[in-house]
Structures are given as C-alpha cells and as structure tokens.
Design an enzyme around this catalytic site. Structure first.
Site: not given
Ligand code: C2G
Length: 138
Positions: A47, A49
């Site tokens: 990703k 990340k």
């Molecule tokens: N999230 C949120 N509010 C935030 C930060 C994150 O609602 N202030 C939500 C994101 O929208 C996501 C979840 O928390 O649904 C997890 O966020 P991340 O850990 O950043 O996940 P991400 O990198 O988006 O991975 O296959 C899908 C991916 O693995 C998603």
C-alpha cells in the site's frame, strides 16, 4: 434462530486513535458482530504505507477493543470477496475516504461508507509528535 448481522472492515490501524475507535463503534452498531481485517506489515509495503507499530501489536490492540469480535490479517487487495463468503458477511463498511472504491462488493453484501472523524489521523499524530519532540526534547 435469527442469523447474526456480521460487519467486516479493513485497515492498518497504526498508532490506534479516536478516529479508529469511533469508526469501529459505529460499524459495530450496524450489526451485531464486527470482524476487523488488520493490514499485515507486508501488505502495508504494497500500500506504500510506512507503519510505526508492527502488525502483531496493531492486531492485538484492535482485538482488545470492546466492540471488536474478531481480527483477521489483511494480506492483499484481492481477499475481500473470499473473506465476505468465508465469514458470511452482511455488511462491508469503511470510512468514506474510500467512498465508492469498493462498490464492486455490492454483489456480495451491503457496502457502507461512514464519515471519517475530522482532525485526527496517524499522519497528523506523527507531525504533532515531531513538533513536540523539537520543542521539549531538544
Ligand atoms: N478512519 C476514520 N477517521 C479517521 C482516520 C481513519 O474513520 N480520522 C477510518 C478509515 O476511513 C478506515 C479505518 O479508519 O476505514 C482505518 O484507517 P487506516 O488505518 O488509515 O486504514 P487504510 O490505510 O485506509 O486501510 O483494504 C483497505 C485498506 O486496508 C484500508
């Protein structure tokens, strides 16, 4: 016996924060069983990340969140359909930064995007931490 309403979501959950918590609580309220697929360290590389906290610790924290019923690993983009079938998922749900990106799953289950929590993100926490260290730890 009424079938449990199963909700499935995916994420990295690095430096677990209140944005993650508020999302998971709202997801749990969509049904009565919440499964969270936590991105493996290898998948986060894919990703693009960089995570601070390794998978086993991120998964352990999410596993211990009260509203979470099960944690599974997320190894790739392609596993979602088989996960939905394997766990008999009713609702696939994500924060709305993913709005529309997973609509192809609509033939397998309900797809829901919920509003993100404003003013908090792992990236922002890292920036604030760096500022804090510059001021107090120089
Ligand atoms: N999230 C949120 N509010 C935030 C930060 C994150 O609602 N202030 C939500 C994101 O929208 C996501 C979840 O928390 O649904 C997890 O966020 P991340 O850990 O950043 O996940 P991400 O990198 O988006 O991975 O296959 C899908 C991916 O693995 C998603």
């Amino acid at each position: 016996m009424k079938k449990e309403k199963i909700v499935l979501t995916y994420g990295t959950f690095d430096m677990f924060h209140v944005g993650h918590l508020r999302l998971l609580n709202r997801l749990k309220n969509l049904g009565n069983k919440l499964i969270v697929a936590v991105s493996s360290d290898e998948f986060n590389e894919i990703k693009g990340k960089k995570t601070l906290i390794p998978y086993d610790q991120r998964a352990l924290i999410v596993e211990h969140i009260k509203c979470v019923d099960m944690v599974i690993p997320e190894h790739n983009w392609e596993q979602k359909v088989s996960d939905i079938e394997k766990y008999d998922v009713d609702i696939f749900a994500m924060g709305n930064d993913w709005e529309g990106k997973f609509d192809f799953l609509k033939e397998h289950c309900e797809v829901v995007y919920l509003p993100r929590t404003e003013n908090i993100s792992t990236t922002q926490l890292k920036l604030e931490l760096n500022k804090f260290l510059d001021i107090y730890e120089k």
